[in-house]
Design an enzyme around this catalytic site. Structure first.
Site, PDB file in Angstrom:
ATOM      1  NE  ARG A   1      -1.090   2.461   2.912  1.00  0.00           N
ATOM      2  CZ  ARG A   1      -0.519   3.568   3.402  1.00  0.00           C
ATOM      3  NH1 ARG A   1      -0.442   4.667   2.669  1.00  0.00           N
ATOM      4  NH2 ARG A   1       0.012   3.579   4.620  1.00  0.00           N
ATOM      5  CG  ASP A   2       3.263   4.289   3.044  1.00  0.00           C
ATOM      6  OD1 ASP A   2       3.086   5.207   2.233  1.00  0.00           O
ATOM      7  OD2 ASP A   2       3.726   4.468   4.183  1.00  0.00           O
TER       8      ASP A   2
ATOM      9  CG  HIS B   1       4.067   4.594   9.204  1.00  0.00           C
ATOM     10  ND1 HIS B   1       3.400   3.574   8.539  1.00  0.00           N
ATOM     11  CD2 HIS B   1       4.394   5.487   8.254  1.00  0.00           C
ATOM     12  CE1 HIS B   1       3.325   3.856   7.253  1.00  0.00           C
ATOM     13  NE2 HIS B   1       3.918   5.015   7.048  1.00  0.00           N
TER      14      HIS B   1
ATOM     15  CB  CYS C   1       2.496  10.013   1.809  1.00  0.00           C
ATOM     16  SG  CYS C   1       0.939  10.877   1.691  1.00  0.00           S
TER      17      CYS C   1
ATOM     18  CG  HIS D   1       8.016   7.530   5.549  1.00  0.00           C
ATOM     19  ND1 HIS D   1       7.666   7.373   4.233  1.00  0.00           N
ATOM     20  CD2 HIS D   1       6.905   7.192   6.256  1.00  0.00           C
ATOM     21  CE1 HIS D   1       6.410   6.972   4.141  1.00  0.00           C
ATOM     22  NE2 HIS D   1       5.914   6.855   5.364  1.00  0.00           N
TER      23      HIS D   1
ATOM     24  CG  ASN E   1       7.486   3.710   3.240  1.00  0.00           C
ATOM     25  OD1 ASN E   1       7.292   4.563   2.394  1.00  0.00           O
ATOM     26  ND2 ASN E   1       6.584   3.350   4.114  1.00  0.00           N
TER      27      ASN E   1
HETATM   28  C1  HMG Z   1     -10.583  11.383   1.378  1.00  0.00           C
HETATM   29  C2  HMG Z   1     -10.945  11.774  -0.034  1.00  0.00           C
HETATM   30  C3  HMG Z   1     -11.812  10.715  -0.687  1.00  0.00           C
HETATM   31  C4  HMG Z   1     -11.730  13.065   0.043  1.00  0.00           C
HETATM   32  O1  HMG Z   1     -11.834  13.611  -1.252  1.00  0.00           O
HETATM   33  P1  HMG Z   1     -13.025  14.585  -1.636  1.00  0.00           P
HETATM   34  O2  HMG Z   1     -12.805  15.013  -3.061  1.00  0.00           O
HETATM   35  O3  HMG Z   1     -13.120  15.660  -0.606  1.00  0.00           O
HETATM   36  O4  HMG Z   1     -14.257  13.583  -1.440  1.00  0.00           O
HETATM   37  P2  HMG Z   1     -15.741  13.595  -1.906  1.00  0.00           P
HETATM   38  O5  HMG Z   1     -16.499  12.871  -0.866  1.00  0.00           O
HETATM   39  O6  HMG Z   1     -16.179  14.987  -2.293  1.00  0.00           O
HETATM   40  O7  HMG Z   1     -15.721  12.685  -3.234  1.00  0.00           O
HETATM   41  C5  HMG Z   1     -15.105  13.101  -4.437  1.00  0.00           C
HETATM   42  C6  HMG Z   1     -15.116  11.939  -5.421  1.00  0.00           C
HETATM   43  O8  HMG Z   1     -14.332  10.855  -4.908  1.00  0.00           O
HETATM   44  C7  HMG Z   1     -15.161   9.683  -4.732  1.00  0.00           C
HETATM   45  N1  HMG Z   1     -14.774   9.020  -3.484  1.00  0.00           N
HETATM   46  C8  HMG Z   1     -14.824   9.548  -2.261  1.00  0.00           C
HETATM   47  N2  HMG Z   1     -14.366   8.652  -1.372  1.00  0.00           N
HETATM   48  C9  HMG Z   1     -14.036   7.553  -2.071  1.00  0.00           C
HETATM   49  C10 HMG Z   1     -13.498   6.308  -1.679  1.00  0.00           C
HETATM   50  N3  HMG Z   1     -13.226   6.042  -0.419  1.00  0.00           N
HETATM   51  N4  HMG Z   1     -13.264   5.410  -2.641  1.00  0.00           N
HETATM   52  C11 HMG Z   1     -13.532   5.685  -3.936  1.00  0.00           C
HETATM   53  N5  HMG Z   1     -14.035   6.872  -4.361  1.00  0.00           N
HETATM   54  C12 HMG Z   1     -14.285   7.786  -3.421  1.00  0.00           C
HETATM   55  C13 HMG Z   1     -16.580  10.222  -4.681  1.00  0.00           C
HETATM   56  O9  HMG Z   1     -17.488   9.221  -5.052  1.00  0.00           O
HETATM   57  C14 HMG Z   1     -16.500  11.358  -5.651  1.00  0.00           C
HETATM   58  O10 HMG Z   1     -16.492  10.830  -6.972  1.00  0.00           O
HETATM   59  P3  HMG Z   1     -17.148  11.660  -8.212  1.00  0.00           P
HETATM   60  O11 HMG Z   1     -18.577  11.870  -7.819  1.00  0.00           O
HETATM   61  O12 HMG Z   1     -16.358  12.938  -8.320  1.00  0.00           O
HETATM   62  O13 HMG Z   1     -16.946  10.727  -9.380  1.00  0.00           O
HETATM   63  C15 HMG Z   1      -9.681  12.032  -0.889  1.00  0.00           C
HETATM   64  O14 HMG Z   1      -9.023  13.142  -0.370  1.00  0.00           O
HETATM   65  C16 HMG Z   1      -8.757  10.862  -0.916  1.00  0.00           C
HETATM   66  O15 HMG Z   1      -9.071   9.840  -1.502  1.00  0.00           O
HETATM   67  N6  HMG Z   1      -7.588  10.997  -0.289  1.00  0.00           N
HETATM   68  C17 HMG Z   1      -6.673   9.868  -0.148  1.00  0.00           C
HETATM   69  C18 HMG Z   1      -5.282  10.344  -0.094  1.00  0.00           C
HETATM   70  C19 HMG Z   1      -4.383   9.159   0.117  1.00  0.00           C
HETATM   71  O16 HMG Z   1      -4.708   8.026  -0.167  1.00  0.00           O
HETATM   72  N7  HMG Z   1      -3.169   9.486   0.601  1.00  0.00           N
HETATM   73  C20 HMG Z   1      -2.175   8.490   0.837  1.00  0.00           C
HETATM   74  C21 HMG Z   1      -2.455   7.635   2.033  1.00  0.00           C
HETATM   75  S1  HMG Z   1      -2.059   8.421   3.577  1.00  0.00           S
HETATM   76  C22 HMG Z   1      -0.389   8.062   3.813  1.00  0.00           C
HETATM   77  O17 HMG Z   1       0.251   7.529   2.942  1.00  0.00           O
HETATM   78  C23 HMG Z   1       0.214   8.358   5.160  1.00  0.00           C
HETATM   79  C24 HMG Z   1       0.376   7.097   6.012  1.00  0.00           C
HETATM   80  C25 HMG Z   1      -0.979   6.463   6.354  1.00  0.00           C
HETATM   81  O18 HMG Z   1       1.131   6.105   5.332  1.00  0.00           O
HETATM   82  C26 HMG Z   1       1.092   7.452   7.347  1.00  0.00           C
HETATM   83  C27 HMG Z   1       2.301   8.350   7.176  1.00  0.00           C
HETATM   84  O19 HMG Z   1       3.279   7.963   6.525  1.00  0.00           O
HETATM   85  O20 HMG Z   1       2.237   9.452   7.702  1.00  0.00           O
END
Ligand code: HMG
Length: 301
Positions: free
Chosen positions: A19-20, A210, A243, A212, A252
């Site tokens: 994933r990450d 966690h 990320c 990096h 990572n």
């Molecule tokens: C949170 C949202 C969805 C808000 O995004 P948004 O644009 O504010 O959400 P929304 O509710 O307005 O939806 C917009 C569109 O996305 C769709 N949608 C909405 N939710 C989903 C879902 N769950 N699955 C699939 N589709 C989804 C929804 O249906 C819609 O589709 P449209 O009508 O435009 O076609 C967006 O900002 C997002 O997906 N962000 C994810 C970012 C991400 O994955 N970042 C990396 C992971 S975090 C990380 O790596 C850190 C970590 C964990 O490892 C720890 C560390 O290292 O610190």
């Protein structure tokens, strides 16, 4: 028996490579991901984050997570988990067969906004129904706090803010809180101080690290924090990843390097290092590069 009494005798490794590690990689096939997940299980990893159910517009690389969860051959004793930022993500993850999910917040407002498009407080509001729905189905929920040792947009982050967000997620029902040094800027003493501050509000046995390795500090930081009583560590095979919303988050900590250090200290992990190296070398080859794990390079070149 570990080297000193202040280190745990066992560490649980939470593998985030699929994933990450792969959320930033464009040229990986679903088949390559499935092979990786299978080989990680064969190497003895029992906690494998296999994908994320996020907006495919935000992170297209994870758009095949449903296929991954449907197609992976589950090994007995292995928990396959997924990131789920909202109810939609939770529903998709459960429908695809995820055993466990994770909500992910941050200790930085700017990072929260850029990563999940809402403030810290809005994210907490959004997580409540996710938690309730998961609990109703008896699905364990893990919680991440990003930017615990620094933010790519705000710089230094107050440890009290890290502890506050961690405590909220814990009290909401997360069974474990993973503390993310998202951009790898921490150094051993501030990492340890941060963990100690969080441990005043969340039991230390409920915390995971966690970290990096962007600045090459991850193992040193982990070593400093292991003495606080933490015994869960996230890492990524072959050092894959980072990320997409944190510039500089590449790098990572490689699971191979972590396992080598822990085994060298007499700390059990249950992982077969050679099988892990093979898994890491195979995915690195699929990506057309050498493994980012120093131990893998030392033992296979
Ligand atoms: C949170 C949202 C969805 C808000 O995004 P948004 O644009 O504010 O959400 P929304 O509710 O307005 O939806 C917009 C569109 O996305 C769709 N949608 C909405 N939710 C989903 C879902 N769950 N699955 C699939 N589709 C989804 C929804 O249906 C819609 O589709 P449209 O009508 O435009 O076609 C967006 O900002 C997002 O997906 N962000 C994810 C970012 C991400 O994955 N970042 C990396 C992971 S975090 C990380 O790596 C850190 C970590 C964990 O490892 C720890 C560390 O290292 O610190």
């Amino acid at each position: 028996m570990s080297a000193t009494n202040s280190y745990p005798s066992k560490v649980s490794i939470f593998e985030v490579g699929a994933r990450d590690g792969l959320q930033n990689e464009k040229a990986v096939t679903t088949a390559d991901k499935l092979t990786l997940i299978d080989q990680l299980g064969a190497a003895g990893l029992t906690r494998i984050e296999a994908g994320s159910f996020v907006s495919p517009k935000w992170v297209p690389q994870m758009a095949d997570s449903g296929d991954i969860f449907r197609q992976l051959s589950k090994r007995p004793g292995v928990v396959y988990s997924a990131l789920t930022p909202n109810l939609k993500g939770l529903e998709l993850a459960l429908d695809a067969g995820a055993d466990e999910v994770a909500i992910f917040g941050a200790a930085s407002q700017s990072f929260s906004q850029r990563n999940i498009n809402c403030s810290i407080e809005e994210s907490i509001e959004r997580f409540i129904p996710v938690m309730e729905a998961a609990q109703a189905k008896q699905i364990p929920v893990r919680g991440y706090v990003s930017c615990v040792l620094g933010c790519p947009y705000e710089g230094e982050i107050q440890v009290e803010e890290v502890a506050r967000v961690a405590e909220i997620l814990y009290k909401m029902g997360c069974y474990e809180i993973s503390l993310g040094d998202t951009i790898g800027v921490g150094t051993p003493l501030n990492a340890r101080r941060m963990v100690e501050a969080v441990a005043r509000r969340v039991p230390v046995e409920k915390l995971a690290l966690h970290f990096h390795d962007t600045y090459g500090q991850a193992l040193a930081n982990i070593l400093a924090c292991l003495e606080t009583g933490v015994s869960v560590i996230d890492s990524s095979v072959a050092g894959l990843g980072g990320c997409p919303y944190a510039k500089g988050a590449s790098g990572n900590l490689a699971t191979e390097d972590l396992v080598y250090m822990l085994h060298g200290m007499g700390i059990e992990t249950g992982i077969d290092l050679n099988a892990l190296i093979t898994a890491g070398n195979n995915i690195s080859q699929a990506l057309g590069r050498v493994s980012g794990a120093k131990v893998a390079r030392a033992l296979t070149e």
